[in-house]
Design a protein around this motif. Structure first.
Motif, PDB file in Angstrom:
ATOM      1  N   ARG A  23       4.080  15.479  -3.618  1.00  0.00           N
ATOM      2  CA  ARG A  23       5.403  15.862  -4.107  1.00  0.00           C
ATOM      3  C   ARG A  23       6.539  14.959  -3.663  1.00  0.00           C
ATOM      4  NH1 ARG A  23       5.318  22.048  -5.454  1.00  0.00           N
ATOM      5  NH2 ARG A  23       7.460  21.560  -5.996  1.00  0.00           N
ATOM      6  N   LEU A  24       6.367  14.275  -2.534  1.00  0.00           N
ATOM      7  CA  LEU A  24       7.474  13.443  -2.046  1.00  0.00           C
ATOM      8  C   LEU A  24       7.370  12.050  -2.651  1.00  0.00           C
ATOM      9  CD1 LEU A  24       7.331  14.445   1.734  1.00  0.00           C
ATOM     10  CD2 LEU A  24       8.922  15.314   0.001  1.00  0.00           C
ATOM     11  N   SER A  25       8.511  11.373  -2.777  1.00  0.00           N
ATOM     12  CA  SER A  25       8.460   9.992  -3.245  1.00  0.00           C
ATOM     13  C   SER A  25       7.780   9.156  -2.171  1.00  0.00           C
ATOM     14  CB  SER A  25       9.879   9.474  -3.482  1.00  0.00           C
ATOM     15  OG  SER A  25      10.495   9.246  -2.231  1.00  0.00           O
ATOM     16  N   ALA A  26       7.232   8.017  -2.576  1.00  0.00           N
ATOM     17  CA  ALA A  26       6.465   7.185  -1.639  1.00  0.00           C
ATOM     18  C   ALA A  26       7.301   6.831  -0.412  1.00  0.00           C
ATOM     19  CB  ALA A  26       5.970   5.929  -2.339  1.00  0.00           C
ATOM     20  N   ASP A  27       8.560   6.484  -0.629  1.00  0.00           N
ATOM     21  CA  ASP A  27       9.432   6.102   0.490  1.00  0.00           C
ATOM     22  C   ASP A  27       9.624   7.250   1.480  1.00  0.00           C
ATOM     23  OD1 ASP A  27       9.735   3.728  -0.610  1.00  0.00           O
ATOM     24  OD2 ASP A  27      11.855   3.979  -1.237  1.00  0.00           O
ATOM     25  N   VAL A  28       9.958   8.394   0.906  1.00  0.00           N
ATOM     26  CA  VAL A  28      10.218   9.560   1.746  1.00  0.00           C
ATOM     27  C   VAL A  28       8.945   9.935   2.509  1.00  0.00           C
ATOM     28  CG1 VAL A  28      10.768  12.032   1.716  1.00  0.00           C
ATOM     29  CG2 VAL A  28      12.099  10.421   0.330  1.00  0.00           C
ATOM     30  N   TYR A  29       7.841   9.908   1.784  1.00  0.00           N
ATOM     31  CA  TYR A  29       6.569  10.257   2.409  1.00  0.00           C
ATOM     32  C   TYR A  29       6.263   9.312   3.579  1.00  0.00           C
ATOM     33  CZ  TYR A  29       1.582  10.835   3.179  1.00  0.00           C
ATOM     34  OH  TYR A  29       0.364  11.027   3.772  1.00  0.00           O
ATOM     35  N   GLN A  30       6.410   8.014   3.327  1.00  0.00           N
ATOM     36  CA  GLN A  30       6.102   7.027   4.373  1.00  0.00           C
ATOM     37  C   GLN A  30       6.984   7.235   5.594  1.00  0.00           C
ATOM     38  OE1 GLN A  30       3.631   5.317   4.705  1.00  0.00           O
ATOM     39  NE2 GLN A  30       2.844   5.510   2.606  1.00  0.00           N
ATOM     40  N   SER A  31       8.257   7.483   5.345  1.00  0.00           N
ATOM     41  CA  SER A  31       9.154   7.570   6.487  1.00  0.00           C
ATOM     42  C   SER A  31       8.928   8.883   7.257  1.00  0.00           C
ATOM     43  CB  SER A  31      10.584   7.303   6.022  1.00  0.00           C
ATOM     44  OG  SER A  31      11.376   8.377   6.167  1.00  0.00           O
ATOM     45  N   LEU A  32       8.571   9.946   6.546  1.00  0.00           N
ATOM     46  CA  LEU A  32       8.240  11.194   7.239  1.00  0.00           C
ATOM     47  C   LEU A  32       6.962  11.021   8.061  1.00  0.00           C
ATOM     48  CD1 LEU A  32       8.776  14.181   7.778  1.00  0.00           C
ATOM     49  CD2 LEU A  32       7.533  14.733   5.694  1.00  0.00           C
ATOM     50  N   LYS A  33       6.026  10.309   7.475  1.00  0.00           N
ATOM     51  CA  LYS A  33       4.742  10.064   8.137  1.00  0.00           C
ATOM     52  C   LYS A  33       4.956   9.289   9.451  1.00  0.00           C
ATOM     53  CE  LYS A  33       0.238  10.402   7.312  1.00  0.00           C
ATOM     54  NZ  LYS A  33      -0.216  11.482   8.134  1.00  0.00           N
ATOM     55  N   ARG A  34       5.880   8.333   9.399  1.00  0.00           N
ATOM     56  CA  ARG A  34       6.163   7.573  10.627  1.00  0.00           C
ATOM     57  C   ARG A  34       6.746   8.492  11.703  1.00  0.00           C
ATOM     58  NH1 ARG A  34       7.713   3.339   7.717  1.00  0.00           N
ATOM     59  NH2 ARG A  34       9.946   3.720   7.955  1.00  0.00           N
ATOM     60  N   THR A  35       7.594   9.407  11.258  1.00  0.00           N
ATOM     61  CA  THR A  35       8.153  10.367  12.213  1.00  0.00           C
ATOM     62  C   THR A  35       7.037  11.210  12.824  1.00  0.00           C
ATOM     63  OG1 THR A  35      10.176  10.484  10.952  1.00  0.00           O
ATOM     64  CG2 THR A  35       9.769  12.289  12.471  1.00  0.00           C
ATOM     65  N   ILE A  36       6.141  11.666  11.980  1.00  0.00           N
ATOM     66  CA  ILE A  36       5.063  12.525  12.462  1.00  0.00           C
ATOM     67  C   ILE A  36       4.127  11.756  13.403  1.00  0.00           C
ATOM     68  CG2 ILE A  36       3.003  13.801  11.744  1.00  0.00           C
ATOM     69  CD1 ILE A  36       4.579  14.557   9.174  1.00  0.00           C
ATOM     70  N   ASP A  37       3.717  10.560  12.968  1.00  0.00           N
ATOM     71  CA  ASP A  37       2.711   9.828  13.745  1.00  0.00           C
ATOM     72  C   ASP A  37       3.287   9.103  14.942  1.00  0.00           C
ATOM     73  OD1 ASP A  37       0.855  10.696  12.012  1.00  0.00           O
ATOM     74  OD2 ASP A  37       0.648   8.820  10.898  1.00  0.00           O
TER      75      ASP A  37
END
Ligand code: ADP
Ligand code: MG
Length: 699
Positions: A23-37
């Protein structure tokens, strides 16, 4: 509940990675993923975008409200629901949820325990999104896992220090791995908690004020049958319990909890549930959620789920086993023995770090599981003793011995082992000789801490464990980073650690009397039997220094926590004592009196019919019961007196000591004579259901 598609059901109410990616755009997803990981700060535009998608997804799945879901120091979870609705100009409403609302909440903190923090600091608190634990939907509410802090930054919950402790361990473990030539993104601790509980019939529960007010029975004579036959453990599960478990599993799976194993436990009416392990903060959220859902689902089945550590005297109480390990982002378990000599040395170093941590901070581990409820179990021959020790099993112990003495290990290869050069003998990882009496056991590729009470939050012990292991690793990294010859420094370090900390290693029977003597008198291990004994050690200088330098707690937080935990203990036991007084005065004494009246009347009546009847049964019972009512009255007065004494003390530590030394013995004494009276009184006159009825009523 009919057949269901489990993979489809699993996580259907979780805003998990699958949903985010879709559901998230690729950019948003990537940046959230960096926060998580990688714990990178989340920027506001990303939060805004995530919030929009989260809201849409939640509304599609029937949610009308959202809440920041947090874990205050009361031990349970807290939530304050806000609906998504917002006024629209046309007189209707629209569903709104902003990035700000996702990231930060401001519940009124004033009614949560703060242990004096609020006196010195800002009264209000705020909750902050923990993006590493997925949001989920519960009761039409989007729940956002959060940490809870005061405005001055002091933690008011269990999650904040848990996340800090995971960071501490991550920092130090990465330093060590670098020395072994491994550049990893992160090291995280993982936990699989096994949860024990009792299930009893709701009607029985409703008739017992002690269960209602305190979660445990404060009175109750033993039934003719308890757990002697061992026929319940792993026994066939009763249909009503099966129906409960099926329903429970479905509910847990929906919110993404990996419920895996279920079986009957040792005591009648006792069961266990274990999930597949996950990252510690997620496992903690999930365990809190599991306890809550268990209780809710039980009610749907006309039962009550008891999570108290000791609901019934005379049969086993309930605990929780905290299976714990450390793993890298690529999934390498650092407590798994390796394949090559080099990996083995690394494994041994991490193993030593845990051994040293448990030895250096025995008291912290002990106090992390100390509650009024758990005091009934530890050391009571059904749970590990209050003495903390480590079980490694014979093979691993022999290997450490060989390293310690520079002697050949009597395994496959007879060589003196030089770490990093020689292969470690392969040792079996099977769990056949697992020692159930050890509080802290190595079980092949993880440690199992078994001292937790069933209602404890697993956050507490994992905070201490992570911090203490981080401290060992820090000391090792300090030495090894400056060593000229890494391999020989490593060897020396492992050897000296074994020598220094072998007193904590114990493979024998932890339930034995001899162990208590050896542990305390010969080895100098601590034996902190009760919560008032254990808790003040939180403020010992060595413990404070470690926890503060690892950035897990501030000094003020430590003082506040010690205060809150002791306060909790005092409140719990005081409620129990008050409940006993109430039950004795309002129910038991009047009930016994009714029965006495019946006996007296019967005797008089029988004698009026014939002078030859002896009325042996009536008269002897009447005499003993009448004596007992006098004893009960005397003891209840004594208990009331002790309770008044306790209430007169102001400071929390002396209050807890007074409770331990005087109030609890009075409670025990009162129980004893009431239980004797129960055995002499007609069951139909006894005001509450008996143990036998409660424990064997669910089919
Ligand atoms: P037992 O009852 O024999 O102790 P279970 O299989 O019921 O064992 O529970 C073992 C628990 O340990 C499970 O929750 C499992 O997921 C967990 N576990 C397994 N490996 C790890 C690991 N590497 N880290 C943390 N927990 C683990
Ligand atoms: Mg276990």
């Amino acid at each position: 509940m009919g057949k269901q598609n489990v993979p489809e059901l699993f996580g259907s109410l979780v805003f998990d990675d699958r949903v985010m990616r879709a559901r998230l755009s690729a950019d948003v997803y990537q940046s959230l993923k960096r926060t998580i990981d990688e714990n990178v700060r989340l920027d506001e535009s990303v939060a805004e975008a995530v919030a929009q998608e989260m809201r849409d997804w939640a509304v599609e799945h029937g949610a009308t409200h959202f809440t920041h879901w947090f874990q205050p120091l009361t031990g349970v979870t807290a939530e304050k629901h806000d609906s998504f609705i917002s006024r629209s100009p046309d007189g209707g409403v629209i569903m709104e949820f902003s990035g700000k609302e996702l990231i930060k909440g401001e519940p009124d903190a004033s009614s949560f325990p703060s242990g004096g923090l609020r006196a010195t600091f800002e009264a209000r608190g705020y909750t902050a999104w923990d993006p590493t634990s997925y949001a989920f939907i519960k009761d039409h509410t989007l729940c956002i896992p959060t940490a809870f802090c005061s405005y001055s930054g002091e933690a008011l919950d269990k999650k904040t220090p848990l996340l800090r402790s995971m960071q501490a361990l991550n920092r130090q473990a990465k330093r060590i791995l670098k020395l072994f030539g491994k550049d990893v993104k992160y090291v995280r601790t993982s936990v699989g908690p096994e949860q024990e509980y009792f299930l009893i019939d709701q009607e029985m529960f409703n008739k017992r004020p002690d269960l209602i007010y305190t979660g445990r029975t404060l009175f109750g004579a033993m039934p003719p049958k308890g757990q002697e036959l061992d026929d319940h453990y792993f026994g066939a599960i009763k249909p009503r319990v099966i129906a409960f478990m099926e329903d429970l599993n479905a509910e847990l799976w929906k919110v993404g909890i990996l419920a895996k194993t279920e079986h009957n436990e040792v005591a009648p009416a006792q069961h266990e549930l274990a999930p597949i392990f996950s990252t510690t903060n997620v496992a903690t959220d999930h365990n809190q959620l599991t306890m809550e859902i268990m209780q809710k689902v039980a009610r749907r089945h006309g039962m009550v789920c008891l999570l108290h550590e000791k609901p019934f005297a005379g049969v086993n109480g309930s605990g929780k086993h905290n299976n714990w390990s450390m793993a890298t982002d690529t999934g390498v378990n650092l407590l798994s023995p390796g394949e090559t000599p080099y990996e083995n040395a690394q494994f041994l170093l991490f193993l030593c770090a845990v051994i040293q941590a448990v030895d250096d901070y025995q008291d912290l581990l002990r106090l992390s599981v100390a509650t009024a409820g758990n005091d009934h179990r530890l050391g009571a021959n059904e749970a590990p003793p209050a003495i903390i020790s480590v079980f490694l099993g014979d093979e691993l112990t022999a290997i450490l011995d060989a390293i310690k003495t520079d002697k050949p290990y009597e395994g496959t290869e007879k060589v003196i082992m030089k770490l990093g050069v020689h292969s470690l003998p392969r040792f079996s990882r099977d769990n056949t000789d697992r020692n159930r009496t050890s509080p802290f056991a190595f079980t092949g590729n993880k440690f199992e801490f078994r001292s937790l009470g069933s209602s404890n939050s697993i956050a507490c012990c994992n905070i201490m464990l992570n911090a203490a292991v981080a401290e060992s690793l820090k000391q090792y990294a300090d030495v090894l980073e400056t060593a000229e010859d890494f391999e020989s420094a490593l060897h020396d370090l492992i050897k000296s650690t074994i020598i220094k900390h072998e007193r904590i290693l114990f493979n024998g029977n932890g339930y034995g009397e001899e162990w208590v003597k050896e542990a305390t008198e010969v080895r100098g291990l601590s034996n902190l039997k009760t919560t008032p004994d254990a808790m003040p050690h939180l403020l010992d200088p060595k413990n404070k220094e470690m926890l503060i330098s690892q950035k897990v707690f501030t000094e003020a937080e430590l003082h506040s926590r010690c205060e809150i935990m002791l306060e909790n203990y005092c409140k719990t036991v005081k409620i129990e004592a008050q409940t006993m007084v109430d039950m004795v005065r309002k129910s038991y004494l009047p009930a016994i009196e009714d029965y006495l009246y019946h006996l007296a009347e019967t005797t008089a009546l029988m004698r009026s019919v014939s002078e030859h009847v002896k009325c042996e049964y009536e008269v002897s019972t009447l005499e003993r019961l009448s004596e007992l009512t006098d004893v009960i009255l005397e003891r209840v007065r004594e208990l009331e007196g002790a309770l008044a004494d306790v209430k007169a003390i102001e400071e929390v530590l002396p209050t807890s000591e007074e409770i331990r030394d005087h109030l609890i013995p009075k409670m025990d004494a009162l129980r004893k004579c009431v239980d004797e009276a129960e055995m002499l009184t007609s069951e139909k006159d006894w005001p509450v259901p008996s143990y036998g009825k409660i424990l064997f009523s669910v089919y």
